[in-house]
Design a protein around this motif. Structure first.
Motif, PDB file in Angstrom:
ATOM      1  N   GLU A 106       0.807  -1.015   0.244  1.00  0.00           N
ATOM      2  CA  GLU A 106      -0.306   0.066   0.077  1.00  0.00           C
ATOM      3  C   GLU A 106       0.717   1.404   0.120  1.00  0.00           C
ATOM      4  OE1 GLU A 106      -2.340  -0.532   3.582  1.00  0.00           O
ATOM      5  OE2 GLU A 106      -3.467  -2.287   2.405  1.00  0.00           O
ATOM      6  N   ARG A 107       2.102   1.144   0.590  1.00  0.00           N
ATOM      7  CA  ARG A 107       2.815   1.952   0.141  1.00  0.00           C
ATOM      8  C   ARG A 107       3.565   2.641  -1.077  1.00  0.00           C
ATOM      9  NH1 ARG A 107       6.770   1.587   5.489  1.00  0.00           N
ATOM     10  NH2 ARG A 107       5.489  -0.761   5.788  1.00  0.00           N
ATOM     11  N   GLY A 108       3.649   1.570  -1.262  1.00  0.00           N
ATOM     12  CA  GLY A 108       3.754   1.805  -2.870  1.00  0.00           C
ATOM     13  C   GLY A 108       5.195   1.240  -3.463  1.00  0.00           C
ATOM     14  N   PHE A 109       5.210  -0.259  -2.903  1.00  0.00           N
ATOM     15  CA  PHE A 109       6.374  -0.571  -2.419  1.00  0.00           C
ATOM     16  C   PHE A 109       6.051  -2.050  -3.320  1.00  0.00           C
ATOM     17  CE2 PHE A 109       7.854   1.928   0.472  1.00  0.00           C
ATOM     18  CZ  PHE A 109       8.565   2.558   0.479  1.00  0.00           C
ATOM     19  N   ARG A 110       6.446  -2.268  -4.726  1.00  0.00           N
ATOM     20  CA  ARG A 110       6.102  -2.958  -5.768  1.00  0.00           C
ATOM     21  C   ARG A 110       7.282  -4.032  -5.510  1.00  0.00           C
ATOM     22  NH1 ARG A 110       2.410  -1.521  -5.111  1.00  0.00           N
ATOM     23  NH2 ARG A 110       0.128  -0.491  -6.037  1.00  0.00           N
ATOM     24  N   ASN A 111       8.073  -3.620  -5.424  1.00  0.00           N
ATOM     25  CA  ASN A 111       9.296  -4.370  -5.337  1.00  0.00           C
ATOM     26  C   ASN A 111      10.048  -4.398  -3.474  1.00  0.00           C
ATOM     27  OD1 ASN A 111      10.454  -5.030  -8.119  1.00  0.00           O
ATOM     28  ND2 ASN A 111       9.856  -2.578  -8.291  1.00  0.00           N
ATOM     29  N   ALA A 112      10.350  -5.327  -3.393  1.00  0.00           N
ATOM     30  CA  ALA A 112      10.395  -5.696  -1.748  1.00  0.00           C
ATOM     31  C   ALA A 112      11.391  -7.076  -1.875  1.00  0.00           C
ATOM     32  CB  ALA A 112       8.889  -5.580  -0.554  1.00  0.00           C
ATOM     33  N   ILE A 113      12.149  -6.638  -0.563  1.00  0.00           N
ATOM     34  CA  ILE A 113      13.694  -7.876  -0.468  1.00  0.00           C
ATOM     35  C   ILE A 113      12.674  -8.143   1.185  1.00  0.00           C
ATOM     36  CG2 ILE A 113      15.330  -8.824  -0.255  1.00  0.00           C
ATOM     37  CD1 ILE A 113      16.250  -7.158  -2.330  1.00  0.00           C
ATOM     38  N   ASN A 114      12.832  -9.184   1.800  1.00  0.00           N
ATOM     39  CA  ASN A 114      13.311  -9.511   2.768  1.00  0.00           C
ATOM     40  C   ASN A 114      14.323 -10.262   3.351  1.00  0.00           C
ATOM     41  OD1 ASN A 114      11.114  -8.087   3.309  1.00  0.00           O
ATOM     42  ND2 ASN A 114      10.196 -10.114   4.680  1.00  0.00           N
ATOM     43  N   VAL A 115      15.477  -9.423   4.388  1.00  0.00           N
ATOM     44  CA  VAL A 115      16.911 -10.698   4.099  1.00  0.00           C
ATOM     45  C   VAL A 115      16.723 -10.865   6.197  1.00  0.00           C
ATOM     46  CG1 VAL A 115      19.260  -9.876   4.318  1.00  0.00           C
ATOM     47  CG2 VAL A 115      17.975  -8.796   3.323  1.00  0.00           C
ATOM     48  N   GLN A 116      16.520 -12.735   5.980  1.00  0.00           N
ATOM     49  CA  GLN A 116      16.385 -12.896   6.715  1.00  0.00           C
ATOM     50  C   GLN A 116      17.107 -13.764   7.493  1.00  0.00           C
ATOM     51  OE1 GLN A 116      11.861 -13.291   6.858  1.00  0.00           O
ATOM     52  NE2 GLN A 116      11.746 -11.649   8.009  1.00  0.00           N
ATOM     53  N   GLY A 117      17.150 -14.811   8.375  1.00  0.00           N
ATOM     54  CA  GLY A 117      17.673 -16.030   8.258  1.00  0.00           C
ATOM     55  C   GLY A 117      17.147 -16.323   8.399  1.00  0.00           C
ATOM     56  N   ALA A 118      17.726 -18.315   8.079  1.00  0.00           N
ATOM     57  CA  ALA A 118      17.188 -19.734   7.218  1.00  0.00           C
ATOM     58  C   ALA A 118      16.450 -20.271   8.443  1.00  0.00           C
ATOM     59  CB  ALA A 118      18.635 -20.586   7.238  1.00  0.00           C
ATOM     60  N   ASP A 119      16.236 -19.507   9.706  1.00  0.00           N
ATOM     61  CA  ASP A 119      15.101 -20.400   9.786  1.00  0.00           C
ATOM     62  C   ASP A 119      14.103 -19.553  10.385  1.00  0.00           C
ATOM     63  OD1 ASP A 119      15.775 -17.950  11.395  1.00  0.00           O
ATOM     64  OD2 ASP A 119      14.998 -18.681  13.435  1.00  0.00           O
ATOM     65  N   HIS A 120      13.564 -19.206   9.371  1.00  0.00           N
ATOM     66  CA  HIS A 120      12.738 -17.894   9.118  1.00  0.00           C
ATOM     67  C   HIS A 120      11.982 -18.545   7.255  1.00  0.00           C
ATOM     68  CE1 HIS A 120      13.832 -15.419  12.029  1.00  0.00           C
ATOM     69  NE2 HIS A 120      12.237 -14.531  11.731  1.00  0.00           N
ATOM     70  N   HIS A 121      12.751 -20.083   6.928  1.00  0.00           N
ATOM     71  CA  HIS A 121      12.532 -20.479   5.710  1.00  0.00           C
ATOM     72  C   HIS A 121      11.012 -20.678   6.010  1.00  0.00           C
ATOM     73  CE1 HIS A 121      12.868 -22.821   2.425  1.00  0.00           C
ATOM     74  NE2 HIS A 121      12.247 -23.774   2.766  1.00  0.00           N
ATOM     75  N   GLY A 122      10.346 -21.330   6.688  1.00  0.00           N
ATOM     76  CA  GLY A 122       8.913 -22.054   7.231  1.00  0.00           C
ATOM     77  C   GLY A 122       7.939 -20.929   6.757  1.00  0.00           C
TER      78      GLY A 122
END
Length: 582
Positions: A320-336
Motif C-alpha cells: 500500500e505504501r507503493g513498494f512493488r519491489n521488496a526484499i526481506n533479508v532474514q535468517g534461514a530459520d525463517h524459511h517456513g
C-alpha cells in the motif's frame, strides 16, 4: 565498452548470416593467451545452421571488422571458439571512462529511480544483537547499496517485533531481576531471558522508578517493565547498528499493527476471500491453494493470532505504501514463513513471489580452529558489538559478506586479525593505499592525473594508450573494465559476495603489477619511470585502480584508507618496493 561493441558486431554478423535471435554469451578466458573475450556461439548454432562449429566460427571471424570492436585479431580456436584479442588502445580506453566518471563509475540507471524496500535485521528488542543479526545487517545494507548503484530508490526498513509472547517473557524476566535487586526472592519465568543485560535493565529501572513496583505483579507493572525494557534495548541495538554503519529510513513497530486495527482488518479481508475455515476451535487459512505444504492456523484457540498473520498485515502496508519491489533479508530459520506469508498475500490479490527473500545461514566464530564464545552480556551467544570491537567494523562487515548468504559462515578470528594479504580486507585496502602512496611520491594531486589519449602522446606528460602494453597492465585494465558488470550481477542476484570476490582478485592483480616493478625484479615496470609519457600512463592506471577499489569498498560499507601501517614483520623486499617510486 569492448564487451558491448563485440556483442553489437556479432549481432550484425549473425543477421547477415540469417540468424536473428541468437543468445550471445561472452566470457573471460581463463588463459590470457586466448585473448580478452571468448564465445562458444558457433557451437550453439551448429545444429541450427547444419554446419560444423568451426566453419561457422571462421565465417563470423571473416565478416567481423577488428577495428569496430577494438580487436587486433579475431581468432578461431579449438572446435569452434571465437577469441577476441583486443588492441592495447582498446583495453586502455577503459581508463578514460573510469577517470571521467570517478565516483560514478560502475553505477547505472537500470532501476530508473523506482522504489525498492529492503527490510533487514528486524530483531526482537529482547536483547543485544547477535552475529546472525550482524550478518543480516551487512547483507541488507550491501544489497541496498547495490540496488542504489543500479538506479533504484531504496528504502531501508527495520521491523520491530515488539508484540507477542516474547515481549511478555522479557517483561517478566526484568520483573524478576528487579525484585532481586530489591532483595526479594523471585525466579525467572520458564524460557525467560538470562543474560546479564536483563539485570542491567532492571538496575536502570530501579534508578528511575525506585522501589515503586516492589512485589507488584499487576498487569500495569508488567506493562511498565515491558515498555522500559523495550526502549532501553532498542536504544542499545540502534547504537550498535550506527557503530556498524547501518542506518535505516524507517522503523516499523509490530505493535502499531494491533493499535491501528490492521491485524483485525487483515483477518476480515481474508475471511471475505472464502478461504478461511474453522477447525478445532481455531481459525485456518487454505494456504495450500497457493502451493503451501499444508493449511495454516491464523488465529489460535485462545483468540491470539499466530506469527504469520501480523506478517501478512505488515506486508500489505508495504504494498500500500507503493513498494512493488521488496526484499526481506532474514535468517534461514525463517524459511517456513516464506510460503505461508506469500500465500496469505496471494489470497488478498498480491502477485506470487511477493516479497522476495534472501535467507542467510548461521555464523560461528573460531580461533585456532576451535569455536569460541566471548560474550559477557548476552550469556549464551556472542554479540555483534563484541565481535566488531574485537576485529573492527571493516573486517566484520566484509567477512559477513564474503560468502554466499546460503552458506554457513565460519568467522576465523586468526585471519580477521591478521595484517597481511591472508586477510582479504587488508589485501584490498592495502592495494588502495599503495596507489595513494604513489601519488604522494610523485608529488601529484590525484585530480591532475588524466587518462592517456592520442596515439603517440600529444604533448610531454600525455601518454598514448598503447604504452600500457605489458601483460600485467593489460590484465589489470581488463579487470577494471569488469567492475560495472560485476556490480550489475551482484545487484540482480542479491549476492554481495560476487563483489567481494571481484575486489580480492583485482587487488591481487594490482599487487602483482606493483611488485613487478621492484628494483630487484624489473625496474622498467615501476610506475614512476623517467619516461614522462609512460609515467603519466601508469599514473592514470594507478588512479583508475584507486577509483574502482574505493567504489567497490564503498558499496560494501568498508573504508578505503589512503594510508596504512605496514605489518611489523614485513620483509625488506616489501620496504624496497614501497620506495621504488621515490
Amino acid at each position: 565498452m569492448s564487451e558491448a561493441r563485440i556483442r553489437t558486431a556479432l549481432a550484425r554478423v549473425l543477421r547477415e548470416m540469417g540468424v536473428e535471435d541468437a543468445q550471445i554469451r561472452l566470457e573471460r578466458p581463463r588463459d590470457p593467451s586466448h585473448g580478452e573475450w571468448a564465445t562458444n556461439l558457433a557451437m550453439t548454432l551448429a545444429s541450427r545452421l547444419k554446419r560444423s562449429p568451426r566453419d561457422i566460427a571462421q565465417e563470423v571471424a571473416e565478416r567481423m571488422e577488428g577495428e569496430e570492436v577494438g580487436a587486433e585479431r579475431v581468432e578461431v580456436a579449438g572446435p569452434g571458439f571465437l577469441n577476441f584479442h583486443l588492441s592495447s588502445g582498446a583495453i586502455a580506453g577503459v581508463l578514460e571512462g573510469i577517470l571521467e566518471e570517478g565516483q560514478g563509475f560502475g553505477r547505472t540507471d537500470a532501476g530508473r529511480g523506482r522504489p525498492f524496500m529492503v527490510e533487514f535485521v528486524s530483531a526482537n528488542p529482547t536483547g543485544p544483537l547477535h552475529l546472525g543479526h550482524g550478518r543480516q545487517a551487512a547483507l541488507g545494507d550491501a544489497i541496498s547499496a547495490l540496488l542504489e548503484a543500479t538506479g533504484w530508490s531504496v528504502h531501508r526498513e527495520y521491523y520491530y517485533n515488539d508484540a507477542g509472547k516474547q515481549m511478555d517473557l522479557l517483561a517478566r524476566s526484568v520483573w524478576a531481576r528487579y525484585q532481586e535487586e530489591l532483595g526479594e526472592e523471585a525466579g525467572l519465568p520458564e524460557g525467560g531471558y538470562r543474560g546479564a543485560y536483563v539485570r542491567d535493565v532492571a538496575r536502570a529501572l530501579l534508578e528511575v522508578r525506585g522501589d515503586r513496583y516492589r512485589g507488584d505483579e499487576s498487569t500495569e507493572a508488567l506493562e511498565a517493565m515491558r515498555r522500559f525494557a523495550v526502549q532501553a534495548l532498542r536504544e542499545e541495538q540502534d547504537e550498535d547498528l550506527a557503530a556498524f554503519r547501518v542506518v535505516f529510513d524507517e522503523y516499523f513497530l509490530e505493535s502499531s499493527l494491533y493499535e491501528e486495527g490492521r491485524v483485525e482488518e487483515t483477518i476480515q479481508a481474508l475471511r471475505d476471500t472464502g478461504l478461511v475455515f474453522e477447525k478445532d476451535g481455531a481459525l485456518w487459512l487454505r494456504t495450500t491453494e497457493f502451493g503451501d505444504q499444508k493449511d495454516r492456523v491464523m488465529v489460535r484457540q485462545d483468540g491470539n493470532p499466530t506469527y504469520f498473520l501480523p506478517d501478512v498485515a505488515y506486508h500489505l502496508t508495504k504494498w500500500e505504501r507503493g513498494f512493488r519491489n521488496a526484499i526481506n533479508v532474514q535468517g534461514a530459520d525463517h524459511h517456513g514463513t516464506v510460503h505461508r506469508v506469500r500465500a496469505g498475500l496471494q489470497a488478498l490479490g498480491l502477485p506470487p513471489g511477493y516479497p522476495e527473500y534472501v535467507l542467510h545461514q548461521m555464523v560461528s566464530v573460531e580461533r585456532e580452529g576451535k569455536e569460541v564464545r566471548f560474550s559477557k552480556r548476552a550469556g549464551s551467544y556472542t554479540t555483534l558489538r563484541e565481535l566488531f570491537q574485537e576485529v573492527g567494523v571493516d573486517v566484520a562487515r566484509y567477512f559477513f559478506l564474503m560468502r554466499k548468504p546460503e552458506a554457513h559462515l565460519v568467522f576465523d578470528l586468526d585471519v580477521a586479525l591478521d595484517q597481511s594479504e591472508k586477510n582479504p580486507v587488508y589485501k584490498i585496502q592495502y592495494a588502495h593505499a599503495r596507489m595513494c602512496s604513489i601519488f604522494r611520491k610523485a608529488g601529484r594531486e590525484e585530480a591532475s592525473i588524466g587518462a592517456p589519449r592520442g596515439t603517440s602522446g600529444d604533448a610531454p606528460g600525455e601518454a598514448s594508450p598503447d604504452r600500457l602494453s605489458h601483460p600485467l597492465e593489460r590484465d589489470l585494465m581488463t579487470r577494471l573494465a569488469d567492475f560495472p558488470v560485476t556490480v550489475e550481477r551482484a545487484a540482480e542476484n542479491r549476492t554481495p559476495h560476487l563483489l567481494c570476490e571481484y575486489l580480492e582478485q583485482t587487488a591481487g592483480a594490482v599487487n602483482s603489477w606493483y611488485h613487478a616493478g621492484n628494483p630487484t625484479r624489473n625496474p622498467e615496470l615501476a610506475v614512476l619511470v623517467p619516461d614522462p609519457d609512460l609515467r603519466e600512463a601508469r599514473l592514470a592506471l594507478a588512479r583508475a585502480v584507486r577509483i574502482v577499489l574505493r567504489n567497490g569498498l564503498e558499496i560494501l560499507g568498508v573504508s578505503a584508507p589512503t594510508r596504512m601501517e605496514r605489518h611489523e614483520e614485513e620483509s625488506e623486499e616489501e620496504s624496497e618496493e614501497e620506495g621504488q617510486h621515490a
